[in-house]
Design an enzyme around this catalytic site. Sequence first.
Site, PDB file in Angstrom:
ATOM      1  N   THR A   1       0.913  -1.130  -0.191  1.00  0.00           N
ATOM      2  CA  THR A   1      -0.012   0.185   0.193  1.00  0.00           C
ATOM      3  C   THR A   1       0.775   1.233   0.093  1.00  0.00           C
ATOM      4  O   THR A   1       1.594   1.332   0.902  1.00  0.00           O
ATOM      5  CB  THR A   1      -0.942   0.107   1.138  1.00  0.00           C
ATOM      6  OG1 THR A   1      -1.753  -1.062   1.280  1.00  0.00           O
ATOM      7  CG2 THR A   1      -1.593   1.331   1.273  1.00  0.00           C
ATOM      8  N   VAL A  30     -11.934  -6.092   2.251  1.00  0.00           N
ATOM      9  CA  VAL A  30     -11.459  -4.779   1.933  1.00  0.00           C
ATOM     10  C   VAL A  30     -10.226  -4.570   3.095  1.00  0.00           C
ATOM     11  O   VAL A  30     -11.102  -4.665   4.309  1.00  0.00           O
ATOM     12  CB  VAL A  30     -12.514  -3.829   1.683  1.00  0.00           C
ATOM     13  CG1 VAL A  30     -12.203  -2.374   1.642  1.00  0.00           C
ATOM     14  CG2 VAL A  30     -12.967  -4.065   0.542  1.00  0.00           C
ATOM     15  N   GLY A  31      -9.562  -3.847   3.109  1.00  0.00           N
ATOM     16  CA  GLY A  31      -8.659  -3.550   4.369  1.00  0.00           C
ATOM     17  C   GLY A  31      -8.854  -2.119   4.634  1.00  0.00           C
ATOM     18  O   GLY A  31      -9.882  -1.437   4.153  1.00  0.00           O
ATOM     19  N   THR A  52      -0.337   2.044   7.263  1.00  0.00           N
ATOM     20  CA  THR A  52       0.107   0.720   6.345  1.00  0.00           C
ATOM     21  C   THR A  52       0.307  -0.260   7.395  1.00  0.00           C
ATOM     22  O   THR A  52       0.559  -0.021   8.631  1.00  0.00           O
ATOM     23  CB  THR A  52       1.330   1.325   5.677  1.00  0.00           C
ATOM     24  OG1 THR A  52       1.643  -0.005   4.683  1.00  0.00           O
ATOM     25  CG2 THR A  52       2.572   1.329   6.486  1.00  0.00           C
ATOM     26  N   GLY A  53      -0.056  -1.667   6.777  1.00  0.00           N
ATOM     27  CA  GLY A  53       0.444  -2.746   7.677  1.00  0.00           C
ATOM     28  C   GLY A  53      -0.858  -3.710   7.649  1.00  0.00           C
ATOM     29  O   GLY A  53      -1.611  -4.118   6.584  1.00  0.00           O
TER      30      GLY A  53
END
Lengths: 137, 194
Positions: A1, A30-31, A52-53
């Site tokens: 990402t 979906v993140g 992020t992660g």
Amino acid sequence: TIGMIVIDASGHVWAGTSTNGANHKVPGRVGDSPVMGAGAYASNTGGGAAATGDGDIMMRFLPSLRAVIEMERGVSPDKAAQIAMAPIIQHYPQFSGALVAVNITGHQGASCHGFSSFAYSLASTQYTTVKVINVPC
Amino acid sequence: SSFLPIVVNTWPFTSATKAAWDALSSGVSAEESLVIGCTTCEVLQCDGSVGYGSNPDERGETTLDAMIMDGSTYAVGAVADLRRVKNAIGVAQAILHYTDHTLLVGESATSFALEMGFKEESLATNNSINMFKSWQQNKCQPNFRQNVQPDPKSSCGPYSPLPPPPSKFQRSGSDRLKLYTRKSHSEINRNNHD
């Protein structure tokens, strides 16, 4: 990402993300990236933040929103990033993630957890070339 | 002191940073500069976590998510589970500009993108196909499923819900939460992240 924050000379803040998500995800998953306040957030009165992660974990805590709210209250970007990450670390000590934050004067900071290393990139009038900043997790 | 203007992004994706910075420095708006920066990463497939051709789902399909937010109006354009369109941040910007909605998802988001002039094309590459095959050959490991049968830790699907023993249903709320919430995803790392 990739999560990006852009602030122009007049202090107009934009934030955004783009990702293909986690490998071998369940179809339809979906993140955090497209969720405002989770993957990124922007406010002309506070600044911008991007995360992020592990999006499945991070999106439950809206860390980008939290960081921007802290910066609106005058907290430094470094500290705001730490505050935003703290509840995630508390509840999910084994998760991996990071957050970058930029306030409305262009000062920036980051916090990370679980990664072997984390780095972020920045360009501003402060540097002659794109600068990569490494953060110990 | 002030360090504006500024471009910051997660990870050492310096090409994206430079593209956004060059645009911003040449008088392009902050919004457009952000789209240029993120699009650069989508084209370059930054570390395999951005853009087409990587991180396929259980069926082998790569799908994309993106979002853009304006800090002065709090307007947002976001797209999730976007299929067969490469420029996800561009679609998010189109949602911002051409709808009064915040988030579009899935096949309908693709239809919207095509209406707005984006090109429909496969997001698969040899890399994503090989990633999918390797995962299948490794008995679909690692795996995000839980509480299903067959055991997702050792078998591929299709899966069906694992009926919990009656005693599990009679546990307290906090115990049930532990049952259904994993404490970490060990498969998330430097090369596999949101």
